[in-house]
Design a protein around this motif. Structure first.
Motif, mmCIF file in Angstrom:
data_model
loop_
_atom_site.group_PDB
_atom_site.id
_atom_site.type_symbol
_atom_site.label_atom_id
_atom_site.label_comp_id
_atom_site.label_asym_id
_atom_site.label_seq_id
_atom_site.Cartn_x
_atom_site.Cartn_y
_atom_site.Cartn_z
ATOM 1 N N ALA A 102 32.513 16.249 -34.343
ATOM 2 C CA ALA A 102 31.191 16.221 -34.966
ATOM 3 C C ALA A 102 30.265 15.194 -34.341
ATOM 4 O O ALA A 102 29.049 15.308 -34.462
ATOM 5 N N TYR A 103 30.793 14.200 -33.652
ATOM 6 C CA TYR A 103 29.961 13.105 -33.156
ATOM 7 C C TYR A 103 28.850 13.546 -32.204
ATOM 8 O O TYR A 103 27.712 13.120 -32.361
ATOM 9 N N PRO A 104 29.095 14.384 -31.201
ATOM 10 C CA PRO A 104 28.011 14.730 -30.270
ATOM 11 C C PRO A 104 26.910 15.586 -30.885
ATOM 12 O O PRO A 104 25.856 15.755 -30.285
ATOM 13 N N HIS A 105 27.120 16.127 -32.046
ATOM 14 C CA HIS A 105 26.131 16.998 -32.668
ATOM 15 C C HIS A 105 25.191 16.178 -33.552
ATOM 16 O O HIS A 105 25.416 15.019 -33.827
ATOM 17 N N ALA B 71 28.820 0.213 -36.828
ATOM 18 C CA ALA B 71 29.054 0.019 -35.399
ATOM 19 C C ALA B 71 29.202 1.394 -34.757
ATOM 20 O O ALA B 71 30.004 2.199 -35.199
ATOM 21 N N ASP B 72 28.423 1.644 -33.739
ATOM 22 C CA ASP B 72 28.473 2.929 -33.032
ATOM 23 C C ASP B 72 29.054 2.683 -31.650
ATOM 24 O O ASP B 72 28.342 2.421 -30.689
ATOM 25 N N GLU B 73 30.365 2.762 -31.542
ATOM 26 C CA GLU B 73 31.049 2.448 -30.295
ATOM 27 C C GLU B 73 30.989 3.582 -29.277
ATOM 28 O O GLU B 73 31.313 3.378 -28.118
ATOM 29 N N LEU B 74 30.604 4.762 -29.693
ATOM 30 C CA LEU B 74 30.544 5.903 -28.783
ATOM 31 C C LEU B 74 29.126 6.206 -28.301
ATOM 32 O O LEU B 74 28.923 7.188 -27.596
ATOM 33 N N ALA B 75 28.156 5.378 -28.654
ATOM 34 C CA ALA B 75 26.770 5.655 -28.284
ATOM 35 C C ALA B 75 26.576 5.694 -26.767
ATOM 36 O O ALA B 75 25.790 6.497 -26.265
ATOM 37 N N ASP B 76 27.319 4.847 -26.037
ATOM 38 C CA ASP B 76 27.187 4.842 -24.579
ATOM 39 C C ASP B 76 27.670 6.153 -23.962
ATOM 40 O O ASP B 76 27.166 6.592 -22.936
ATOM 41 N N LEU C 272 27.964 12.913 -22.492
ATOM 42 C CA LEU C 272 28.366 14.192 -23.088
ATOM 43 C C LEU C 272 27.226 15.197 -23.051
ATOM 44 O O LEU C 272 27.429 16.365 -22.743
ATOM 45 N N ARG C 273 26.033 14.742 -23.367
ATOM 46 C CA ARG C 273 24.876 15.646 -23.336
ATOM 47 C C ARG C 273 24.577 16.105 -21.917
ATOM 48 O O ARG C 273 24.199 17.259 -21.702
ATOM 49 N N ALA C 274 24.736 15.220 -20.936
ATOM 50 C CA ALA C 274 24.500 15.608 -19.542
ATOM 51 C C ALA C 274 25.528 16.643 -19.092
ATOM 52 O O ALA C 274 25.196 17.609 -18.403
ATOM 53 N N ASP C 275 26.784 16.450 -19.503
ATOM 54 C CA ASP C 275 27.818 17.418 -19.143
ATOM 55 C C ASP C 275 27.531 18.780 -19.760
ATOM 56 O O ASP C 275 27.710 19.808 -19.122
ATOM 57 N N ARG C 276 27.070 18.787 -20.988
ATOM 58 C CA ARG C 276 26.756 20.061 -21.650
ATOM 59 C C ARG C 276 25.569 20.758 -21.001
ATOM 60 O O ARG C 276 25.540 21.972 -20.883
ATOM 61 N N SER C 277 24.567 19.986 -20.600
ATOM 62 C CA SER C 277 23.409 20.612 -19.964
ATOM 63 C C SER C 277 23.788 21.177 -18.602
ATOM 64 O O SER C 277 23.279 22.218 -18.190
ATOM 65 N N GLU C 278 24.702 20.532 -17.880
ATOM 66 C CA GLU C 278 25.161 21.062 -16.601
ATOM 67 C C GLU C 278 25.935 22.357 -16.801
ATOM 68 O O GLU C 278 25.800 23.296 -16.014
ATOM 69 N N GLU C 279 26.736 22.419 -17.858
ATOM 70 C CA GLU C 279 27.479 23.641 -18.143
ATOM 71 C C GLU C 279 26.540 24.782 -18.513
ATOM 72 O O GLU C 279 26.771 25.932 -18.161
ATOM 73 N N ALA C 280 25.472 24.467 -19.236
ATOM 74 C CA ALA C 280 24.522 25.505 -19.640
ATOM 75 C C ALA C 280 23.732 26.033 -18.455
ATOM 76 O O ALA C 280 23.360 27.208 -18.417
#
Length: 132
Positions: free
Chosen positions: A92-95, A105-110, A115-123
């Protein structure tokens, strides 16, 4: 009060407390605002509620086969509930279904931009060509 009556009373208290914790977990699933809060509500009080119900059943049944089965159920629940909650949180985190303003604390923000760049490349990638 005899020992059997005392154990039955303790079993009743455990069963009622476990049922109330499970009810609170169910209500929280409906009332909490985002996926991460609901995940916490589904994992923490639900597991404790189930363990209390299992303890109440074990105090009431008092046979070796039944207690062994109840211990196995409790162990499997303790092993699978944290893993399932972790997987739901990671999925659920990337959505946009979570409220980042509620996070302390948001340790996955970096990693979110990656993740978004990888998804846009796949699209943008063309679909593979299938040859007969």
């Amino acid at each position: 009060m005899t020992a059997d009556a005392f154990l039955d009373a303790v079993a009743g208290v455990c069963l009622i407390a476990g049922a109330l914790l499970s009810l609170a977990a169910g209500i929280a699933l409906v009332r909490f605002p985002d996926v991460l809060s609901r995940m916490h509500a589904a994992a923490k009080p639900q597991v404790l509620g189930l363990l209390l119900v299992l303890l109440g059943c074990a105090l009431r049944l008092r046979t070796g086969v039944d207690i062994t089965t109840l211990v196995l159920v409790g162990m499997f629940q303790l092993a699978t509930a944290p893993v399932a909650a972790h997987m739901v949180g990671r999925a659920a985190y990337p959505h946009e279904d979570i409220r980042r303003d509620l996070l302390i604390a948001d340790e996955l923000a970096d990693h979110l931009d990656r993740l978004r760049a990888d998804r846009s490349e796949e699209a943008e990638a063309p679909p593979p060509v299938r040859t007969p």
